[in-house]
Write an enzyme that holds these catalytic residues in place. Structure first.
Site, PDB file in Angstrom:
ATOM      1  N   TYR A   1      33.957  38.031  13.579  1.00  0.00           N
ATOM      2  CA  TYR A   1      33.260  36.945  14.280  1.00  0.00           C
ATOM      3  C   TYR A   1      31.838  37.355  14.644  1.00  0.00           C
ATOM      4  O   TYR A   1      30.877  36.619  14.388  1.00  0.00           O
ATOM      5  CB  TYR A   1      34.043  36.580  15.541  1.00  0.00           C
ATOM      6  CG  TYR A   1      33.374  35.549  16.422  1.00  0.00           C
ATOM      7  CD1 TYR A   1      33.401  34.197  16.095  1.00  0.00           C
ATOM      8  CD2 TYR A   1      32.727  35.934  17.604  1.00  0.00           C
ATOM      9  CE1 TYR A   1      32.797  33.252  16.913  1.00  0.00           C
ATOM     10  CE2 TYR A   1      32.125  34.990  18.424  1.00  0.00           C
ATOM     11  CZ  TYR A   1      32.164  33.655  18.069  1.00  0.00           C
ATOM     12  OH  TYR A   1      31.562  32.721  18.881  1.00  0.00           O
TER      13      TYR A   1
ATOM     14  N   SER B   1      26.142  33.096  19.204  1.00  0.00           N
ATOM     15  CA  SER B   1      26.928  33.613  20.325  1.00  0.00           C
ATOM     16  C   SER B   1      26.316  34.900  20.833  1.00  0.00           C
ATOM     17  O   SER B   1      25.671  35.642  20.079  1.00  0.00           O
ATOM     18  CB  SER B   1      28.370  33.878  19.877  1.00  0.00           C
ATOM     19  OG  SER B   1      29.090  34.612  20.859  1.00  0.00           O
TER      20      SER B   1
END
Length: 292
Positions: free
Chosen positions: A194, A181
């Protein structure tokens, strides 16, 4: 399309979210996408292939001639519905798809999955480690230990378990693609756990690529920016519903991507078109400038 404006009241999804319930519906492959047989004879195992980016990768792979095995989260009825949609779409295209409910946070389930896929398909040529989770939190002091551990178990440990189980069956010119990501680089303050896992995935990709050079197996990553998937309303939407209303609006392109804009990147990394690329990360993120 230059901007997104989503109806936040239509996004009351619970985790893990469902493409079938997404409003508006996402696009997974454009109508004018024409495959060119780049993956004929290949078998791809795609985790989280029921929805979002994983679904787009699966559909594009099928258009390129691959057979696909996709996983969805065991005991999730909404993900089962999404996975069955993918299977039906593939079969309508004349392709082959099998779906597997699994919880890859457990090493033995990863081993059992690989054994079953090999039994069904006889080989694995492309491994896409795509399944992941996120739980927004803007204060580390209130981040529960269990949340931290679960984020790592889902995003990092599962990638290790499944890759380890698959590696003995990969051969020269086979590939591994990891979904990371942009947040592995930008690291927003409300997603510390995350973002940390996404950074770990990049390092895992680089180290494994160096390790597998001698075997002729390439390992790369994709680090998407904002993409319209059910995980967004099911997680970010619970944290801040207004965030979903203009999801991706702060990106240079002033919008989020559709999953259909991710699939071709996975095709490129899975095919011989990227034969001189390994240990790298591709950034389909709408123009965000990142280091690395």
């Amino acid at each position: 399309m230059t901007t997104n404006k989503f109806n936040i009241h239509a996004q009351k999804q619970e985790y893990p979210g469902s493409d079938a319930q997404l409003e508006p519906q996402a696009e997974f492959i454009s109508e004018n996408y024409l495959g060119s047989r780049k993956l004929v004879g290949k078998v791809a195992l795609i985790t989280g292939g029921d929805s979002g980016i994983g679904r787009s990768a699966a559909l594009h792979f099928v258009k390129e001639g691959a057979e696909v095995a996709i996983t969805y989260l065991k005991d999730s009825e909404v993900e089962k519905v999404d996975a069955e949609w993918v299977k039906q779409w593939v079969e309508n295209e004349g392709g082959v798809c099998r779906i597997y409910p699994v919880d890859l946070r457990h090493s033995q389930e990863a081993k059992d999955l690989v054994a079953q896929v090999l039994s069904d398909f006889k080989k694995i040529n492309i491994l896409v480690n795509n399944a992941g989770t996120q739980y927004p939190n803007d204060d580390l002091a209130t981040l529960e230990d269990e949340q931290w551990l679960d984020t790592f178990a889902t995003n990092v440990h599962s990638m290790f378990y499944l890759t380890k189980a698959t590696l003995p069956h990969l051969e020269k010119d086979d590939v591994i693609i990891n979904t990371s990501s942009v947040n592995g680089y930008l690291a927003p303050g409300n997603m510390v756990d995350y973002s940390t896992t996404k950074g770990a995935q990049i390092s895992f990709t680089r180290g494994l690529a160096n390790q597998l050079l001698k075997r002729g197996i390439r390992v790369n990553a994709v680090a998407p920016g904002p993409v319209w998937t059910p995980l967004q309303p099911a997680t970010l939407g619970q944290f801040n519903p207004e965030f979903v209303e203009n999801y991706g609006g702060n990106s240079p392109m002033e919008r989020c991507a559709q999953p259909s804009e991710m699939g071709p990147t996975f095709v490129y990394l899975a095919s011989s078109d990227s034969s001189f690329i390994t240990g790298q990360t591709i950034h389909p993120n709408g123009g965000m400038m990142v280091g690395g």
